[in-house]
Design an enzyme around this catalytic site. Structure first.
Site, PDB file in Angstrom:
ATOM      1  CD  GLU A 288      -3.341   0.334   1.942  1.00  0.00           C
ATOM      2  OE1 GLU A 288      -4.481   0.130   1.521  1.00  0.00           O
ATOM      3  OE2 GLU A 288      -3.053   0.253   3.164  1.00  0.00           O
ATOM      4  CG  HIS A 309       6.715 -29.335   2.126  1.00  0.00           C
ATOM      5  ND1 HIS A 309       7.102 -30.611   1.778  1.00  0.00           N
ATOM      6  CD2 HIS A 309       7.598 -28.928   3.083  1.00  0.00           C
ATOM      7  CE1 HIS A 309       8.140 -30.970   2.497  1.00  0.00           C
ATOM      8  NE2 HIS A 309       8.480 -29.963   3.303  1.00  0.00           N
ATOM      9  CE  LYS A 421     -10.623   2.286   1.096  1.00  0.00           C
ATOM     10  NZ  LYS A 421      -9.883   3.204   1.956  1.00  0.00           N
TER      11      LYS A 421
HETATM   12  O1  PA5 Z   1      -2.893   1.602   5.934  1.00  0.00           O
HETATM   13  C1  PA5 Z   1      -3.920   2.185   5.699  1.00  0.00           C
HETATM   14  O2  PA5 Z   1      -3.987   3.428   5.759  1.00  0.00           O
HETATM   15  C2  PA5 Z   1      -5.192   1.443   5.336  1.00  0.00           C
HETATM   16  O3  PA5 Z   1      -4.956   0.098   5.134  1.00  0.00           O
HETATM   17  C3  PA5 Z   1      -6.201   1.596   6.454  1.00  0.00           C
HETATM   18  O4  PA5 Z   1      -5.684   1.074   7.638  1.00  0.00           O
HETATM   19  C4  PA5 Z   1      -7.507   0.887   6.127  1.00  0.00           C
HETATM   20  O5  PA5 Z   1      -7.992   1.316   4.888  1.00  0.00           O
HETATM   21  C5  PA5 Z   1      -8.539   1.161   7.187  1.00  0.00           C
HETATM   22  O6  PA5 Z   1      -8.686   2.535   7.346  1.00  0.00           O
HETATM   23  P1  PA5 Z   1      -9.252   3.145   8.662  1.00  0.00           P
HETATM   24  O7  PA5 Z   1      -8.297   2.861   9.758  1.00  0.00           O
HETATM   25  O8  PA5 Z   1      -9.386   4.598   8.384  1.00  0.00           O
HETATM   26  O9  PA5 Z   1     -10.580   2.505   8.908  1.00  0.00           O
END
Ligand code: PA5
Length: 456
Positions: A288, A309, A421
């Protein structure tokens, strides 16, 4: 070397033969990257590193942990960075929950929206014995909020007005619907500090509240991460020297070299069996943070020895596009001795212990990866306790940030994931998403034509 360290022996293999961290063109960028990094530190944009929230958290958390200790269950609602760190810590330091005869506190992490699982939890957990922890930095993530609405009703139905005592919200200090909910309903809450995005937040209340509930040594996690961070918290004048000496910089330079040499996948191969969920945590952090503008490398979590494995054949002899972070610890308990009752065919095991097998297989796989030309850095842990885990997490987060800076991308946002989203929200009728609603209609109208469908 007895302290934990990186072993670079096999790092520059195959297409990277002859390269080194020092000679890399990425190392030449240290001046510019260093200034940018130091400026971010100074401006408070890297709180995972400087932990300005630490003193407050160390004060706030203990009374909350005392308060929730009587609950038999913690149900954690959160997703992505709001869940993966907690799960890695749970699996590493609270294996009891997965073992026969468990009777202590249990942590259930709801990081997916499976109606069956949510129904099962509501059917089997007693609300009076359960504390619900809702974690969302933004306070508006639909998966988390949707689970919260259902669980809130479940609590209210069973507990009436005292439902509020069973909820803790972990969210942004000022913004978002969860923050508003905390205020409107006077719910107990803990902050997700400013500038601390989900995947960098494991060592805040996000990961440490669930960890503390399970009795995990959360202060040691903080201390370990702080010890890795400390050398990097220096003024701009000293940052180049500090980076040069730091493993996070070396890893970032190496990651840049890997990508440049078409190693588009990065295996995170853990030979600390209880730490295998660190692979999922690392994968989110890396993917990410770095998968942007056509750049980055695909993280591939793997568990030693299990995955020897399954996918290891592909690692070794599939496309030559993989580098590897290999995680080992030589001080793990070796467990039972085999003893003299092993069958004759196996009698060479007689003077060995069970843990010798793990070590031998780690060595064998590491060498095999090397022989097959997979560039590999061995992360050698001195121990597998919380302090060490904090060090590893701190190292991974800094290496990720620095890799992002070296690639010229922003490692703390995730713009591309927003589209899916928005489309999902539009599909469910959320207001203000006209464009998304229209393009969804066009997409669904064009899709599903008979000539594209194949029964099986
Ligand atoms: O690392 C990140 O920013 C994302 O993976 C968030 O943790 C995830 O989208 C969840 O977001 P939030 O904590 O705002 O609910």
């Amino acid at each position: 070397m007895s302290a934990q360290h990186l072993d670079w022996t096999c790092a520059f293999a195959a297409r990277m033969q002859g390269r080194s961290v020092e000679s890399s063109r990425y190392s030449a960028r240290i001046g510019r990257i260093g200034q940018s990094f130091a400026a971010d530190v100074k401006a408070g944009r890297l709180p995972y590193l400087t932990m300005p929230y630490r003193a407050e958290l160390e004060k706030e958390l203990p009374p909350i942990l005392d308060r929730i200790r009587p609950y038999k269950h913690m149900l954690l609602l959160g997703i992505g960075g709001s869940a993966l760190g907690a799960r890695a810590l749970q699996k590493a330091f609270y294996p009891a929950q997965d073992r026969p005869g468990h009777s202590g506190p249990s942590l259930w992490i709801a990081d997916n929206i499976d109606a069956d699982t949510l129904g099962a939890w509501m059917g089997s957990l007693e609300p009076k014995d359960t504390v619900v922890v809702v974690i969302s930095k933004s306070g508006g993530t639909i998966e988390t909020m949707a689970q919260y609405f259902i669980i809130r009703r479940w609590l209210k139905k069973s507990l009436g007005a005292v439902w509020k005592e069973h909820v803790i919200l972990v969210t942004d200090t000022k913004n978002g619907e969860l923050r508003a909910e905390a205020q409107n309903e006077s719910l107990l809450s803990l902050p997700v500090p400013d500038n601390l995005g989900g995947r960098y937040s494991v060592l805040s209340a996000v990961g440490l509240l669930p960890a503390g509930y399970l009795g995990i040594k959360w202060r040691d996690l903080l201390e370990g991460a702080a010890s890795t961070a400390a050398p990097l918290i220096v003024p701009e004048s000293g940052i180049a020297k500090a980076l040069t000496a730091h493993s996070a910089w070396s890893l970032a330079v190496w990651a840049g070299e890997l990508i440049e040499h078409s190693y588009s996948e990065l295996i995170f191969f853990s030979y600390i069996p209880l730490w295998n969920y660190f692979g999922a945590w690392f994968s989110q952090l890396w993917a990410e943070s770095l998968g942007k503008e056509g750049q980055g490398s695909m993280p591939v979590p793997a568990t030693g020895v299990t995955d020897q494995h399954s996918v290891n054949q592909m690692f070794l002899d599939g496309p030559r596009n993989k580098g590897c972070l290999f995680l080992t610890c030589d001080t793990l308990d070796k467990g039972e001795a085999f003893g003299a009752d092993a069958p004759e065919k196996w009698n060479w095991l007689a003077d060995k212990r069970f843990g010798d097998l793990l070590r031998a297989e780690a060595l064998g796989t590491r060498m095999a990866l090397h022989k097959y030309g997979v560039p590999l850095v061995n992360i050698v842990m001195q121990s597998a306790d919380e302090y060490a885990a904090g060090k590893l997490m701190g190292l991974c987060m800094s290496a990720t940030i620095l890799t992002g800076l070296l690639l010229g991308i922003n490692p703390v946002d995730q713009p591309a994931v927003e589209l899916g989203k928005r489309l999902a929200n539009a599909r469910l009728g959320a207001p203000g998403l006209r464009e998304e609603t229209d393009s969804l209609a066009a997409f669904t109208a064009a899709g599903g034509k008979a000539e594209f469908l194949q029964e099986f």
